[in-house]
Design an enzyme around this catalytic site. Structure first.
Site, PDB file in Angstrom:
ATOM      1  N   ASP A  25       0.710  -1.606  -0.129  1.00 19.37           N
ATOM      2  CA  ASP A  25       0.202  -0.167   0.169  1.00 19.37           C
ATOM      3  C   ASP A  25       0.603   1.133  -0.302  1.00 19.37           C
ATOM      4  O   ASP A  25       0.809   1.723  -0.760  1.00 19.37           O
ATOM      5  CB  ASP A  25      -0.771  -0.451   1.189  1.00 19.37           C
ATOM      6  CG  ASP A  25      -1.828  -0.508   1.571  1.00 19.37           C
ATOM      7  OD1 ASP A  25      -2.211  -1.738   0.331  1.00 19.37           O
ATOM      8  OD2 ASP A  25      -2.677  -0.882   2.164  1.00 19.37           O
ATOM      9  N   THR A 130      -0.552  17.540   0.698  1.00 17.02           N
ATOM     10  CA  THR A 130      -0.436  15.922   0.227  1.00 17.02           C
ATOM     11  C   THR A 130      -1.231  14.815   0.799  1.00 17.02           C
ATOM     12  O   THR A 130      -1.940  13.927   0.063  1.00 17.02           O
ATOM     13  CB  THR A 130       1.334  15.507  -0.126  1.00 17.02           C
ATOM     14  OG1 THR A 130       1.940  16.412  -0.817  1.00 17.02           O
ATOM     15  CG2 THR A 130       1.492  14.124  -0.780  1.00 17.02           C
TER      16      THR A 130
HETATM   17  N1  A2P Z   1       4.161  20.094   9.744  1.00 20.64           N
HETATM   18  C1  A2P Z   1       4.213  20.503   9.435  1.00 20.64           C
HETATM   19  N2  A2P Z   1       3.218  21.524   9.051  1.00 20.64           N
HETATM   20  C2  A2P Z   1       2.473  22.698   8.729  1.00 20.64           C
HETATM   21  N3  A2P Z   1       2.280  22.439   8.022  1.00 20.64           N
HETATM   22  C3  A2P Z   1       2.921  21.286   6.989  1.00 20.64           C
HETATM   23  C4  A2P Z   1       3.746  20.499   7.794  1.00 20.64           C
HETATM   24  N4  A2P Z   1       4.459  19.698   6.889  1.00 20.64           N
HETATM   25  C5  A2P Z   1       3.759  19.145   5.896  1.00 20.64           C
HETATM   26  N5  A2P Z   1       3.113  20.901   5.674  1.00 20.64           N
HETATM   27  C6  A2P Z   1       2.692  21.659   4.517  1.00 20.64           C
HETATM   28  O1  A2P Z   1       1.382  22.589   4.785  1.00 20.64           O
HETATM   29  C7  A2P Z   1       0.596  21.891   3.836  1.00 20.64           C
HETATM   30  C8  A2P Z   1      -0.687  21.321   4.240  1.00 20.64           C
HETATM   31  O2  A2P Z   1      -1.159  22.009   5.135  1.00 20.64           O
HETATM   32  P1  A2P Z   1      -2.875  21.987   5.613  1.00 20.64           P
HETATM   33  O3  A2P Z   1      -3.132  20.907   6.815  1.00 20.64           O
HETATM   34  O4  A2P Z   1      -3.391  22.937   5.575  1.00 20.64           O
HETATM   35  O5  A2P Z   1      -3.160  20.852   5.037  1.00 20.64           O
HETATM   36  C9  A2P Z   1       1.061  21.506   3.150  1.00 20.64           C
HETATM   37  O6  A2P Z   1       1.546  22.554   2.549  1.00 20.64           O
HETATM   38  C10 A2P Z   1       2.747  20.742   3.304  1.00 20.64           C
HETATM   39  O7  A2P Z   1       3.228  20.677   2.992  1.00 20.64           O
HETATM   40  P2  A2P Z   1       2.727  19.886   1.294  1.00 20.64           P
HETATM   41  O8  A2P Z   1       2.401  21.121  -0.081  1.00 20.64           O
HETATM   42  O9  A2P Z   1       3.829  18.897   0.341  1.00 20.64           O
HETATM   43  O10 A2P Z   1       1.105  18.721   0.935  1.00 20.64           O
HETATM   44 MG    MG Z   2       3.520  20.435  -1.616  1.00 20.60          MG
HETATM   45 MG    MG Z   3       5.540  19.117   0.410  1.00 22.57          MG
END
Ligand code: A2P
Ligand code: MG
Ligand code: MG
Ligand code: MG
Length: 344
Positions: A25, A130
Site C-alpha cells: 500500500d 499531499t
Molecule cells: N509539520 C508541518 N506543519 C505545518 N505544515 C506542514 C507541515 N508539514 C507539511 N506541511 C505543509 O502544510 C501544508 C498542508 O497544510 P494543511 O494542513 O493546511 O493541508 C502542506 O503544504 C504541507 O505541505 P505539502 O504541500 O507537501 O502537502
Molecule cells: Mg506540496
Molecule cells: Mg510537501
C-alpha cells in the site's frame, strides 16, 4: 486527477480510514504521489516558460528532480514523462513536440529560485495538501507571482472542492453528496477574486463572508493535527469567541478558496513551535482571500512577509478572516496564547 482516481479505485481505499496499511500500500501511495507532484511541477513550469519566453524567468517551487537523475529513478522518470505528455496533449497549443525525459527534468528543476524582495518570482506548490490527495480529500495546485516581495497574482486550483458552499450552515450531511466538484480561483492585485469551475464555466466574482457576530461564524483549520493545534483553535473559537459550529477541517489551500467565497469566516493556522511555513503554502491563498475583501495577518496583525526567500518567519501564526471580525479574533488569539504559556 487521473492518478487520484486510480488510487481511489485501488483496494487500499476500501479500508474505512483510507490510510495505507501494508508495505505494498505504501509503495502504491508514495509512487503515485511522487508521479503526481513532479508531473504537476513539470507541466506548470513548462507552460510558464513557454508563455513568458520574452522575460527573465524565476520560479520558487516545492519539488526537485531528486533521484530521477540516478539509474534507480529511470522507471519513475519514464512514467512521469508519459504522464506529462499525456496531460499536455489535452491542451492543443502545447502539443507541438513531445517532451523528452531531459525536457521534463529541466522543467522540474527550473523551480530552484530562492525568491526574495527584488524582481519577479513565480511561486508554486504543485500539489498542496499531499495528505488530502492521498485520502481522496481536498488538495490544491497553487501558483502565485511575487513582485518586489509582494504577491500580485494568485491562482488556486482545487479539483475536489464542491462548487457549492461547504460551510456548516449550508451543509445537509444526511443528503448524498452528488454535488459537482472542481474549482479554480484567481486573483490579481486591485482587481478582485474570481472563481469558475475547473471545466470552464464563466468566472464569478467572490467575496468573503460579511458575518460580524463571531458566534455565527464557522472556521476552517487543517485536517492534520500535526500542521496546526486543534486544541488551541478550539479554545480560541469556542471559548473566547463563542463559535457554535464545529470546525471545518480540510487539507490544503482549498481553505483559502472556500473562505474567499464566504463558506466560512475564519481560518486559523497555529503551527507547532519551531515550524517555518513555506511561501508556496500561502502566497496564492492569501491574495485570493485579500482580493475577496478578507484579511490575512500574523499574530501582530501584520500582513505575511513573502519577501524573505522560501520561508515565512519561524513560528508565524496565520489568522484569516473578514475586516469586521479581525480585531476580536486577534484579541482572542493573543489572549489564548498568553494563557497557554503562563497558566494561572
Ligand atoms: N509539520 C508541518 N506543519 C505545518 N505544515 C506542514 C507541515 N508539514 C507539511 N506541511 C505543509 O502544510 C501544508 C498542508 O497544510 P494543511 O494542513 O493546511 O493541508 C502542506 O503544504 C504541507 O505541505 P505539502 O504541500 O507537501 O502537502
Ligand atoms: Mg506540496
Ligand atoms: Mg510537501
Ligand atoms: Mg503545500
Amino acid at each position: 486527477m487521473k492518478v487520484q482516481k486510480v488510487l481511489l479505485q485501488s483496494d487500499v481505499h476500501s479500508k474505512s480510514d483510507k490510510t495505507p496499511v501494508t508495505v505494498a500500500d505504501y509503495g502504491l501511495f508514495s509512487n503515485s504521489t511522487l508521479h503526481t507532484l513532479l508531473s504537476s511541477q513539470a507541466i506548470v513550469s513548462f507552460v510558464l516558460v513557454k508563455e513568458l519566453s520574452t522575460e527573465p524567468f524565476s520560479l520558487v517551487a516545492e519539488e526537485d528532480s531528486g533521484d530521477l537523475r540516478m539509474e534507480s529513478g529511470q522507471e519513475t522518470l519514464h512514467r512521469i514523462t508519459k504522464l506529462v505528455n499525456d496531460t499536455l496533449v489535452i491542451e492543443e497549443s502545447y502539443t507541438v513536440a513531445t517532451l523528452s525525459s531531459e525536457d521534463v527534468l529541466y522543467a522540474i528543476d527550473s523551480g530552484k529560485s530562492e525568491g526574495g524582495s527584488s524582481g519577479r518570482h513565480w511561486v508554486l506548490d504543485p500539489i498542496d495538501g499531499t495528505k488530502g490527495f492521498l485520502r481522496g480529500d481536498q488538495y490544491a495546485i497553487a501558483l502565485a507571482l511575487l513582485d518586489e516581495g509582494r504577491v500580485v497574482l494568485g491562482v488556486l486550483a482545487c479539483p475536489n472542492l464542491p462548487l457549492a458552499s461547504i460551510g456548516t450552515n449550508n451543509k445537509h450531511s444526511s443528503e448524498p453528496s452528488n454535488e459537482k466538484v472542481g474549482c479554480l480561483f484567481f486573483a490579481k492585485v486591485g482587481e478582485g477574486t474570481f472563481m469558475h469551475s475547473l471545466d470552464g464555466s464563466s468566472p464569478i466574482k467572490v467575496h468573503v463572508s460579511d458575518i460580524e457576530n463571531p458566534e455565527e461564524a464557522s472556521f476552517f483549520e487543517s485536517f492534520e493535527a500535526a500542521h496546526t493545534s486543534h486544541d488551541l483553535s478550539s479554545a480560541i473559537a469556542k471559548v473566547k469567541l463563542g463559535v457554535k459550529a464545529p470546525p471545518i477541517r480540510i487539507d490544503s489551500q482549498a481553505k483559502y478558496g472556500a473562505l474567499s467565497r464566504g463558506d466560512g469566516a475564519i481560518y486559523l493556522r497555529l503551527p507547532r513551535k519551531g515550524y517555518r511555513e513555506k511561501i508556496w503554502d500561502h502566497a496564492a491563498g492569501s491574495i485570493v482571500v485579500t482580493e475577496a475583501g478578507g484579511v490575512v495577518t500574523d499574530v501582530a496583525g501584520n500582513p505575511l512577509d513573502f519577501s524573505k526567500g522560501e520561508h515565512l518567519d519561524r513560528d508565524t501564526i496565520i489568522i484569516v478572516t473578514n475586516r469586521k471580525l479581525m480585531p476580536s479574533l486577534l484579541k482572542a488569539v493573543r489572549e489564548s496564547i498568553q494563557e497557554k504559556v503562563s497558566p494561572m
